[in-house]
Design a protein around this motif. Structure first.
Motif, short mmCIF file in Angstrom:
data_model
loop_
_atom_site.label_atom_id
_atom_site.label_comp_id
_atom_site.label_asym_id
_atom_site.label_seq_id
_atom_site.Cartn_x
_atom_site.Cartn_y
_atom_site.Cartn_z
N ALA A 141 0.83 -1.21 0.00
CA ALA A 141 0.00 0.00 0.00
C ALA A 141 0.87 1.25 0.00
CB ALA A 141 -0.93 -0.02 1.21
N GLN A 142 1.95 1.24 0.76
CA GLN A 142 2.82 2.41 0.84
C GLN A 142 3.55 2.70 -0.47
OE1 GLN A 142 5.45 2.40 4.27
NE2 GLN A 142 3.86 1.50 5.58
N HIS A 172 -5.88 -5.46 -0.28
CA HIS A 172 -6.79 -6.02 0.71
C HIS A 172 -6.79 -7.55 0.66
CE1 HIS A 172 -10.17 -5.87 3.51
NE2 HIS A 172 -10.71 -6.85 2.80
N MET A 173 -6.79 -8.11 -0.54
CA MET A 173 -6.80 -9.57 -0.66
C MET A 173 -5.51 -10.18 -0.11
SD MET A 173 -9.75 -10.26 -1.61
CE MET A 173 -9.36 -12.01 -1.49
N VAL A 228 -5.85 -10.29 3.55
CA VAL A 228 -6.66 -11.45 3.93
C VAL A 228 -5.84 -12.72 3.88
CG1 VAL A 228 -8.63 -12.88 3.23
CG2 VAL A 228 -8.83 -10.39 3.20
N GLY A 229 -5.00 -12.84 2.85
CA GLY A 229 -4.14 -14.02 2.73
C GLY A 229 -3.16 -14.14 3.87
N GLU A 230 -2.60 -13.01 4.30
CA GLU A 230 -1.67 -13.03 5.43
C GLU A 230 -2.39 -13.41 6.72
OE1 GLU A 230 1.87 -9.96 5.03
OE2 GLU A 230 -0.03 -8.94 4.63
N GLY A 249 -17.35 -9.91 0.87
CA GLY A 249 -17.17 -10.08 -0.57
C GLY A 249 -18.01 -9.11 -1.38
N LEU A 250 -19.25 -8.89 -0.96
CA LEU A 250 -20.12 -7.94 -1.66
C LEU A 250 -19.60 -6.51 -1.53
CD1 LEU A 250 -23.61 -9.41 -0.65
CD2 LEU A 250 -22.61 -9.38 -2.94
N ASP A 251 -19.05 -6.16 -0.37
CA ASP A 251 -18.46 -4.83 -0.20
C ASP A 251 -17.29 -4.63 -1.15
OD1 ASP A 251 -20.24 -4.03 1.78
OD2 ASP A 251 -18.98 -4.78 3.42
N LEU A 252 -16.44 -5.65 -1.28
CA LEU A 252 -15.32 -5.57 -2.21
C LEU A 252 -15.80 -5.49 -3.65
CD1 LEU A 252 -12.67 -8.07 -0.78
CD2 LEU A 252 -12.39 -5.62 -1.12
N ALA A 253 -16.83 -6.27 -3.98
CA ALA A 253 -17.35 -6.28 -5.34
C ALA A 253 -17.90 -4.91 -5.73
CB ALA A 253 -18.43 -7.34 -5.47
N LEU A 254 -18.53 -4.22 -4.78
CA LEU A 254 -19.05 -2.88 -5.06
C LEU A 254 -17.94 -1.91 -5.44
CD1 LEU A 254 -21.78 -2.47 -2.28
CD2 LEU A 254 -22.15 -2.44 -4.75
#
Length: 341
Positions: free
Chosen positions: A68-69, A79-80, A83-85, A227-232
């Motif tokens: 991100a930096q 973000h994904m 989540v993986g970490e 998932g829906l929040d990310l999809a938006l």
């Protein structure tokens, strides 16, 4: 933060995710892997990006924060990877992201070809017709004037059109430039987005994006609401965004995810029963991945079908126009030569 003019492209993101996935699979810490990639960097720009990631990592910063930096990675990828970490599935998430960005590039290339190729053909067609009207017809006009012969019908119309075009050529060029600028602006503006993104192909692309996003998020351990929040945030289509919001609202009121998908009309009806079965068997992420692949194939097929029809249609139009011009002017000339002979 490394300042780059724009974020990494799809293919660059896919290659990066593939390299980091290999590093994670081999058990090498990510900061060491980034250091290795820096040594093998193909150019200075890539080396600077990798260094902007390595510096925070070397001080104990989490991998997703370092990305991100750097300022060159899209929020979805960051973000994904976070989540993986957190879920211990970093390698799986990176591999899925690699496939995701490759697929996105394939669709983008297909759409770009579907738009660019016809525009080139239309441009060539307009240029040929203009040359015929501006340069060829005046030659016939001179020949008929020297023969003292008048023209009628289509030939006379084309002769007058040629005269007017030659007289107002500068004005016509300016108007054409304004027309192309308007079309370009329309494609880039919100008005253009709302005009074109309700079409069948745009909705299929948006449905593919949604299926791909949900498959990746669900397989990474996120729930449907996340998932829906990310999809938006990911789906860049106002009509599909409206349907996703409808689906999210239904889920919040207690409706099952599969039923909410069906009622929101996000996917074609042929997927409704398959998604319902997948929800009952706990294979929703696999089914959404399958739906994503099938939409990708359908998009490729529709683009290919569009191009297969458009190319011969434009060629036929060009041939008919040129043929009419030549026939209108050559037939009277052939009649004169026959009578002389």
């Amino acid at each position: 933060m490394y300042h780059k003019e724009k974020r990494l492209g799809n293919l660059e993101l896919a290659a990066f995710c593939d390299q980091i996935a290999s590093i994670v699979a081999s058990g090498i810490p990510t900061y060491e892997g980034i250091s290795i990639l820096m040594e093998d960097a193909a150019d200075e720009d890539t080396k600077l990006i990798l260094n902007s990631i390595y510096q925070p990592l070397s001080t104990g910063c989490p991998f997703h924060e370092a990305l991100a930096q750097s300022g060159v990675f899209p929020p979805y990828a960051v973000h994904m990877i976070e989540v993986g970490e957190m879920s211990g599935k970093l390698e799986e998430v990176l591999t899925a992201l690699k496939d995701y960005y490759k697929r996105e590039e394939n669709i983008r290339s297909g759409v770009r070809s579907a738009v660019t190729y016809p525009l080139i053909i239309i441009g060539v067609m307009i240029a040929v017709i203009f040359v015929m009207i501006l340069k060829v017809i005046p030659v016939f006009q001179q020949i008929y004037s020297e023969l003292g012969m008048g023209l009628s019908g289509f030939a006379l119309i084309m002769m007058k059109l040629s005269s007017h075009l030659n007289q107002y050529l500068a004005v016509i060029i300016v108007l054409l430039a304004l027309l192309f600028a308007t079309i370009f602006f329309l494609f880039r503006s919100d008005t253009g987005r709302h005009l074109f993104q309700k079409k069948r192909l745009s909705m299929m692309i948006a449905a593919e994006h949604f299926a791909n996003c949900m498959a990746l998020t669900l397989s990474s351990g996120l729930d449907t609401d996340q998932g829906l929040d990310l999809a938006l945030k990911l789906v860049d289509n106002p009509y599909m965004e409206k349907r996703i919001r409808h689906c999210k609202k239904d889920c919040e009121f207690g409706k099952s995810f599969s039923a909410a998908l069906h009622d929101a009309d996000i996917f074609d009806k042929i997927y409704a029963s398959r998604i319902t079965i997948a929800a009952k068997t706990g294979t929703m992420d696999q089914m959404l991945h399958t739906v994503c692949n099938e939409y990708e194939d359908a998009i490729d097929a529709q683009i290919s079908h569009f191009l297969s029809i458009l190319e011969p249609a434009l060629n036929i139009i060009l041939s008919v126009i040129i043929g009419l011009i030549l026939i209108a002017f050559l037939f009277p000339l052939v009649g004169i030569m026959t009578s002389i002979g």
